[in-house]
Scaffold this motif. Structure first.
Motif, mmCIF file in Angstrom:
data_model
loop_
_atom_site.group_PDB
_atom_site.id
_atom_site.type_symbol
_atom_site.label_atom_id
_atom_site.label_comp_id
_atom_site.label_asym_id
_atom_site.label_seq_id
_atom_site.Cartn_x
_atom_site.Cartn_y
_atom_site.Cartn_z
ATOM 1 N N PRO A 294 40.859 55.174 38.312
ATOM 2 C CA PRO A 294 41.208 53.794 37.942
ATOM 3 C C PRO A 294 40.017 53.089 37.290
ATOM 4 N N LYS A 295 40.326 52.144 36.420
ATOM 5 C CA LYS A 295 39.289 51.349 35.779
ATOM 6 C C LYS A 295 39.238 49.971 36.440
ATOM 7 N N PRO A 296 38.065 49.472 36.815
ATOM 8 C CA PRO A 296 37.967 48.175 37.506
ATOM 9 C C PRO A 296 38.586 47.040 36.706
ATOM 10 N N THR A 297 39.243 46.107 37.413
ATOM 11 C CA THR A 297 39.855 44.953 36.762
ATOM 12 C C THR A 297 39.100 43.668 37.040
ATOM 13 N N MET A 298 38.142 43.715 37.949
ATOM 14 C CA MET A 298 37.340 42.530 38.220
ATOM 15 C C MET A 298 35.972 42.958 38.721
ATOM 16 N N SER A 299 35.011 42.084 38.609
ATOM 17 C CA SER A 299 33.648 42.385 39.043
ATOM 18 C C SER A 299 33.550 42.349 40.563
ATOM 19 N N PRO A 300 32.751 43.256 41.158
ATOM 20 C CA PRO A 300 32.542 43.190 42.604
ATOM 21 C C PRO A 300 31.816 41.920 43.037
ATOM 22 N N ASP A 301 31.263 41.182 42.074
ATOM 23 C CA ASP A 301 30.587 39.923 42.369
ATOM 24 C C ASP A 301 31.500 38.711 42.198
ATOM 25 N N ASP A 302 32.790 38.947 41.969
ATOM 26 C CA ASP A 302 33.736 37.846 41.808
ATOM 27 C C ASP A 302 33.680 36.934 43.034
ATOM 28 N N PRO A 303 33.688 35.609 42.840
ATOM 29 C CA PRO A 303 33.598 34.673 43.977
ATOM 30 C C PRO A 303 34.690 34.868 45.026
ATOM 31 N N SER A 304 35.863 35.368 44.634
ATOM 32 C CA SER A 304 36.946 35.555 45.601
ATOM 33 C C SER A 304 36.629 36.644 46.616
ATOM 34 N N LEU A 305 35.582 37.445 46.357
ATOM 35 C CA LEU A 305 35.218 38.534 47.266
ATOM 36 C C LEU A 305 33.974 38.215 48.079
ATOM 37 N N GLN A 306 33.556 36.959 48.097
ATOM 38 C CA GLN A 306 32.287 36.609 48.726
ATOM 39 C C GLN A 306 32.264 36.877 50.230
ATOM 40 N N ASN A 307 33.426 36.847 50.896
ATOM 41 C CA ASN A 307 33.457 37.100 52.338
ATOM 42 C C ASN A 307 33.684 38.561 52.689
ATOM 43 N N ILE A 308 33.730 39.431 51.676
ATOM 44 C CA ILE A 308 33.981 40.846 51.890
ATOM 45 C C ILE A 308 32.682 41.618 51.706
ATOM 46 N N ALA A 309 32.406 42.532 52.638
ATOM 47 C CA ALA A 309 31.174 43.321 52.558
ATOM 48 C C ALA A 309 31.120 44.071 51.224
ATOM 49 N N PRO A 310 29.946 44.143 50.592
ATOM 50 C CA PRO A 310 29.828 44.816 49.292
ATOM 51 C C PRO A 310 30.390 46.238 49.287
ATOM 52 N N GLU A 311 30.245 46.942 50.414
ATOM 53 C CA GLU A 311 30.720 48.325 50.473
ATOM 54 C C GLU A 311 32.241 48.426 50.444
ATOM 55 N N LEU A 312 32.940 47.309 50.713
ATOM 56 C CA LEU A 312 34.407 47.318 50.733
ATOM 57 C C LEU A 312 35.021 46.783 49.449
ATOM 58 N N ARG A 313 34.215 46.245 48.564
ATOM 59 C CA ARG A 313 34.769 45.519 47.418
ATOM 60 C C ARG A 313 35.478 46.400 46.405
ATOM 61 N N ALA A 314 35.095 47.669 46.309
ATOM 62 C CA ALA A 314 35.754 48.554 45.348
ATOM 63 C C ALA A 314 37.247 48.655 45.623
ATOM 64 N N ALA A 315 37.635 48.535 46.900
ATOM 65 C CA ALA A 315 39.050 48.630 47.255
ATOM 66 C C ALA A 315 39.854 47.467 46.693
ATOM 67 N N PHE A 316 39.174 46.372 46.332
ATOM 68 C CA PHE A 316 39.858 45.180 45.834
ATOM 69 C C PHE A 316 39.761 45.024 44.320
ATOM 70 N N THR A 317 38.942 45.843 43.661
ATOM 71 C CA THR A 317 38.671 45.627 42.246
ATOM 72 C C THR A 317 39.258 46.690 41.328
ATOM 73 N N SER A 318 39.709 47.815 41.873
ATOM 74 C CA SER A 318 40.146 48.912 41.018
ATOM 75 C C SER A 318 41.412 48.569 40.253
ATOM 76 N N GLY A 319 41.468 49.040 39.016
ATOM 77 C CA GLY A 319 42.658 48.844 38.196
ATOM 78 C C GLY A 319 43.559 50.061 38.260
ATOM 79 N N SER A 320 44.321 50.291 37.217
ATOM 80 C CA SER A 320 45.228 51.432 37.175
ATOM 81 C C SER A 320 44.520 52.658 36.616
ATOM 82 N N ALA A 321 45.027 53.835 36.996
ATOM 83 C CA ALA A 321 44.552 55.099 36.440
ATOM 84 C C ALA A 321 45.514 55.538 35.334
ATOM 85 N N PRO A 322 45.083 56.410 34.428
ATOM 86 C CA PRO A 322 45.984 56.892 33.377
ATOM 87 C C PRO A 322 47.278 57.494 33.903
#
Length: 400
Positions: A294-322
């Motif tokens: 999958p290709k990311p759809t948002m930055s792991p530094d997005d303000p909406s993820l500020q309460n989420i541990a950095p190690e967990l943010r990839a689960a919230f940012t991934s986009g679709s795969a081919p």
């Protein structure tokens, strides 16, 4: 045609789904409730929701809400789902479906009695590896599938301590010891979401934790659990087997990929690791890593993820795969965040479509039972030192 939705639980996960439900053209007003009212108010303000309710009961009593989406602590889902269905609401539930066989049976009975829509939001249903394996199985490319593996490998040090502290309050260690095999749907669902069969027996081994920090300590644990890692071997209907690993103490980069899968057939096989994946047959090996990435759809530094541990943010940012076919998704999702390897968009659309068309969703109550109950029985097997135990089955979903 639209319906209104009530979000139950305003924690780290639900906010990302609130955005998607609100954007879907099949959903009207979206409300929220939480045991901590300030969190509900914050989410409502941040996402422009229609309002809040002081309690789940108040939400269920309101005619303003047609359906509920439950994002509460994982051991609370069963009773909340049954309560919602009995109140006449369609129900979307985060995983797992429930933590006992009795709760699962009650959900199925209530869905059957009410005729309402129930869906469990299992992300592995749309994991790119599962999607690809499902497509290849449908085409007969594996030959006879006889063995598979599914792992959910996520070390506690990579974000889970912070997540449990956020959700568990002062007594967070009591709930951080949640038994790995009672959260089986990422590993089991990723296998069975491709392989159209179900588990009929299991033998499992649990590894007792030795960190000594009060997590996975049976004296502190709300669940009397001291297993931090567990492995289960399942027999499936029609012949064959699959193995799952649920690891919480493991030297592995779960922030890159926490779920991974392998499938073996008489004509071909497929194997996935943290950063690579391969399709193999008797002639050679083909790298399919890009197809499943999958290709990311948002930055792991997005303000909406500020309460989420950095190690967990990839689960919230991934986009679709081919490998994902996005043609069925609403255009409103095109530039919105996704998550868990591209699954969030599909899960939301599955539920909304099922409610509005009165059809069965992908992970309906009967499918959810087959993704959840094997882990419950496997945990009991591990408690009995690996005894082989039969897994009850509630059958296929009725035709509608």
């Amino acid at each position: 045609m639209t319906f209104s939705l009530g979000i139950v639980g305003a924690g780290q996960f639900s906010g990302q789904f609130a955005k998607l439900f609100l954007a879907h053209p099949g959903v009207g007003d979206v409300y929220v409730t939480d045991l901590l009212p300030e969190r509900a108010e914050q989410l409502a303000a941040a996402e422009g929701l229609a309002g809040t309710f002081p309690s789940y009961q108040a939400m269920l009593e309101s005619e303003a809400v047609d359906a509920v989406a439950i994002f509460t602590q994982r051991w609370t889902h069963g009773p909340l789902v049954i309560q919602g269905l009995n109140a006449g609401k369609h129900v979307y539930s985060a995983v797992p479906m429930a933590i006992t066989q009795e709760e699962i049976a009650s959900i199925i009975d209530t869905v059957r009695a009410t005729g309402l829509t129930y869906m469990m939001g299992e992300t592995s249903q749309y994991n790119p590896a599962t999607v690809h394996a499902r497509n290849q199985i449908a085409d007969g490319s594996f030959g006879r599938l006889f063995y598979a593996e599914g792992d959910y490998v996520h070390d506690m040090d990579l974000g889970f301590y912070e997540a449990y502290q956020y959700s568990g309050g002062e007594n967070w260690k009591a709930t951080a010891s949640y038994p790995p095999l009672l959260y089986p749907t990422h590993s089991v669902g990723g296998v069975l979401g491709a392989w159209q069969t179900h588990a009929v027996s299991v033998s499992a081994i649990g590894v007792r934790d030795d960190r000594g920090d009060g997590v996975f300590d049976e004296e502190i644990s709300q669940f009397g659990n001291d297993f931090s890692n567990a492995t289960a071997l399942f027999e499936v209907a029609g012949g064959g087997s699959f193995r799952t690993n649920e690891f919480r103490r493991v030297g592995y980069p779960s922030h890159i990929r926490e779920s991974r899968f392998r499938f073996f057939g008489t004509d071909a096989s497929m194997e996935q690791l943290a950063t690579v994946a391969f399709w193999q047959d008797k002639k050679g090996v083909k790298d399919i890593s890009e197809l499943l990435e999958p290709k990311p759809t948002m930055s792991p530094d997005d303000p909406s993820l500020q309460n989420i541990a950095p190690e967990l943010r990839a689960a919230f940012t991934s986009g679709s795969a081919p490998v994902h076919d996005r043609s069925r998704l609403p255009k409103e999702f095109e530039n919105l965040h996704n998550g868990h390897e591209g699954s969030h968009h599909f899960l939301v659309d599955d539920f909304v479509t099922a409610v509005n068309t009165r059809t069965l969703p992908s992970v309906n109550a009967w499918v959810a039972a087959r993704y959840t109950l094997p882990g419950i029985i496997a945990h009991e097997s591990a408690r009995q030192g690996g005894a082989r135990l039969e897994i009850p089955d509630f059958g296929d979903a009725p035709q509608v």
